[in-house]
Design an enzyme around this catalytic site. Structure first.
Site, PDB file in Angstrom:
ATOM      1  N   LYS A 177      56.275  59.636  73.951  1.00 48.12           N
ATOM      2  CA  LYS A 177      55.048  60.087  73.301  1.00 48.12           C
ATOM      3  C   LYS A 177      54.462  61.283  74.063  1.00 48.12           C
ATOM      4  CE  LYS A 177      54.677  56.421  70.424  1.00 48.12           C
ATOM      5  NZ  LYS A 177      55.889  55.669  70.794  1.00 48.12           N
ATOM      6  N   LYS A 230      48.064  55.264  68.472  1.00 50.54           N
ATOM      7  CA  LYS A 230      49.256  54.505  68.830  1.00 50.54           C
ATOM      8  C   LYS A 230      49.325  54.288  70.332  1.00 50.54           C
ATOM      9  CE  LYS A 230      51.861  58.761  67.917  1.00 50.54           C
ATOM     10  NZ  LYS A 230      53.023  59.328  67.215  1.00 50.54           N
ATOM     11  N   ARG A 268      63.941  62.860  61.707  1.00 48.85           N
ATOM     12  CA  ARG A 268      64.602  62.764  63.003  1.00 48.85           C
ATOM     13  C   ARG A 268      65.605  63.915  63.118  1.00 48.85           C
ATOM     14  NH1 ARG A 268      65.850  58.963  66.711  1.00 48.85           N
ATOM     15  NH2 ARG A 268      63.580  58.781  66.753  1.00 48.85           N
ATOM     16  N   ARG A 290      62.757  59.715  57.481  1.00 47.83           N
ATOM     17  CA  ARG A 290      62.378  58.318  57.328  1.00 47.83           C
ATOM     18  C   ARG A 290      61.114  58.271  56.487  1.00 47.83           C
ATOM     19  NH1 ARG A 290      63.191  57.842  62.984  1.00 47.83           N
ATOM     20  NH2 ARG A 290      61.659  59.519  63.073  1.00 47.83           N
ATOM     21  N   ARG A 323      53.853  54.445  58.006  1.00 47.13           N
ATOM     22  CA  ARG A 323      54.915  54.558  59.006  1.00 47.13           C
ATOM     23  C   ARG A 323      56.250  54.749  58.316  1.00 47.13           C
ATOM     24  NH1 ARG A 323      54.265  49.019  62.052  1.00 47.13           N
ATOM     25  NH2 ARG A 323      54.259  48.392  59.860  1.00 47.13           N
ATOM     26  N   ASP A 331      61.159  64.066  66.589  1.00 46.91           N
ATOM     27  CA  ASP A 331      60.533  63.585  65.361  1.00 46.91           C
ATOM     28  C   ASP A 331      59.552  64.636  64.872  1.00 46.91           C
ATOM     29  OD1 ASP A 331      61.983  61.289  65.559  1.00 46.91           O
ATOM     30  OD2 ASP A 331      60.329  60.026  66.245  1.00 46.91           O
ATOM     31  N   GLU A 337      57.103  63.247  68.353  1.00 48.17           N
ATOM     32  CA  GLU A 337      57.688  62.548  69.494  1.00 48.17           C
ATOM     33  C   GLU A 337      58.941  63.281  69.946  1.00 48.17           C
ATOM     34  OE1 GLU A 337      58.374  58.348  69.290  1.00 48.17           O
ATOM     35  OE2 GLU A 337      56.424  57.919  68.383  1.00 48.17           O
ATOM     36  N   ASN A 351      62.190  61.883  71.611  1.00 45.96           N
ATOM     37  CA  ASN A 351      62.883  60.653  71.997  1.00 45.96           C
ATOM     38  C   ASN A 351      64.082  60.972  72.881  1.00 45.96           C
ATOM     39  OD1 ASN A 351      61.647  58.366  70.114  1.00 45.96           O
ATOM     40  ND2 ASN A 351      61.792  60.242  68.924  1.00 45.96           N
TER      41      ASN A 351
END
Length: 318
Positions: A126, A161, A211, A226, A234, A274, A282, A284
């Site tokens: 994050k 979050k 992604r 997504r 979400r 993301d 984000e 990742n």
């Protein structure tokens, strides 16, 4: 090459979609030898080298009993492998933190670890976005309920979050009416004892949380969007989002290249960026996924591209 995968228990793998399995399958197809362990199997004895109680395996090609052990689990010095792939899923908790220290010691002894344990530690998924303010939506990281209220007053529609969440867990949206904002902040920050992230809501989430995979600094030419279903905000697959592969657009390619050029030299061979709309949400780095979903829908073999890069990196280190 002899490759050690540090991952979750193999019996938890869903091989029809698991990215670590896709890596293993491609590596095995090239003749590389595979061993596996969990982080709890890594140890360091004073005066010795970092060692894992590792199990050599062979992939069977069967959908159920997809692997078989080769002999018994035995101690394996990490520096005596050709490469170690750290693929333990989040959360990034204290035990994960300690594992990065053990892996960094293994690097000092000569091990080659992907992704770099220091960079895993230095790039929490994050917080890592804060290095790229030009690409992110307005974002606040704080423990302060007052700061969250001020942020909400400014932006009106926000996402909150936890910093250590995964799979969409603990994500809340608060609209202009501020309904339940105080209760949500108390839940996430535990009365000021835990840090949380707040971001301005990005309405393009309806088109998907994309992604973007970056391998050795270069983005993969397809993304997995997504897409939230029903009343969800979400898009995470674990939260019921629908994964739809799409070509990488020019704007996201430039963003991914800018991020990849900076982070790949730090030892981050694989990054999962993301992006919602044109904003990065984000970065990742622990165990980015979506290899198989992209290949199944587009035919582009992400695992092949990754193992090509892995071989190049490991051979440079010899």
């Amino acid at each position: 090459m002899n490759l050690l995968f540090i991952a979750d228990p193999l019996e938890h793998f869903k091989i029809y979609k698991d990215t670590t399995f896709a890596m293993m399958r491609e590596a095995a197809a090239r003749g590389h030898r595979l061993s596996v362990c969990q982080p709890c199997h890594v140890s360091w004895r004073s005066g010795g080298r970092v060692t894992a109680l590792a199990q050599a395996i062979t992939l069977t090609g069967e959908p159920d009993a997809w692997w078989r052990p080769e002999g018994d689990a035995a101690p394996l010095v990490l520096a005596e492998t050709d490469g170690v792939l750290m693929r333990k899923d989040p959360p990034f908790d204290s035990e994960y933190f300690y594992a990065t220290h053990l892996l960094e010691q293994a690097e000092r002894e000569g091990a080659r670890v992907v992704n770099s344990p220091r960079s895993l530690r230095d790039h929490p998924e994050k917080l890592a976005v804060m290095e790229f303010p030009q690409f992110v939506t307005p974002t606040l990281v704080t423990r302060s309920a007052d700061e969250v209220r001020q942020f909400h007053a400014e932006h009106r529609d926000i996402i909150l979050k936890p910093l250590d969440g995964m799979g969409g867990m603990g994500i809340f949206r608060v609209g202009a009416d501020g309904l339940n904002l105080g209760s949500i902040v108390e839940t996430l920050n535990q009365h000021g004892t835990r840090t949380l992230m707040v971001q301005r809501f990005i309405p393009e989430i309806t088109q998907g949380d994309k992604r973007v995979l970056i391998i050795d600094g270069e983005p993969v030419p397809h993304v997995l969007a997504r897409i939230p279903q029903g009343s969800e905000v979400r898009g995470n697959l674990a939260a019921g989002g629908k994964g739809v592969a799409q070509p990488l657009n020019d704007a996201d390619r430039e963003t991914a290249r800018a991020v990849g050029r900076l982070l790949a030299p730090r030892g981050l061979l694989l990054i999962g960026l993301d992006i919602i709309g044109d904003r990065v949400t984000e970065v990742n780095v622990t165990s980015p996924t979506c290899f198989q979903e992209i290949q199944q829908q587009t035919g582009f073999d992400v695992a092949r591209t990754f193992v090509d890069a892995l071989e190049r990196v490991l051979q440079r280190g010899r």
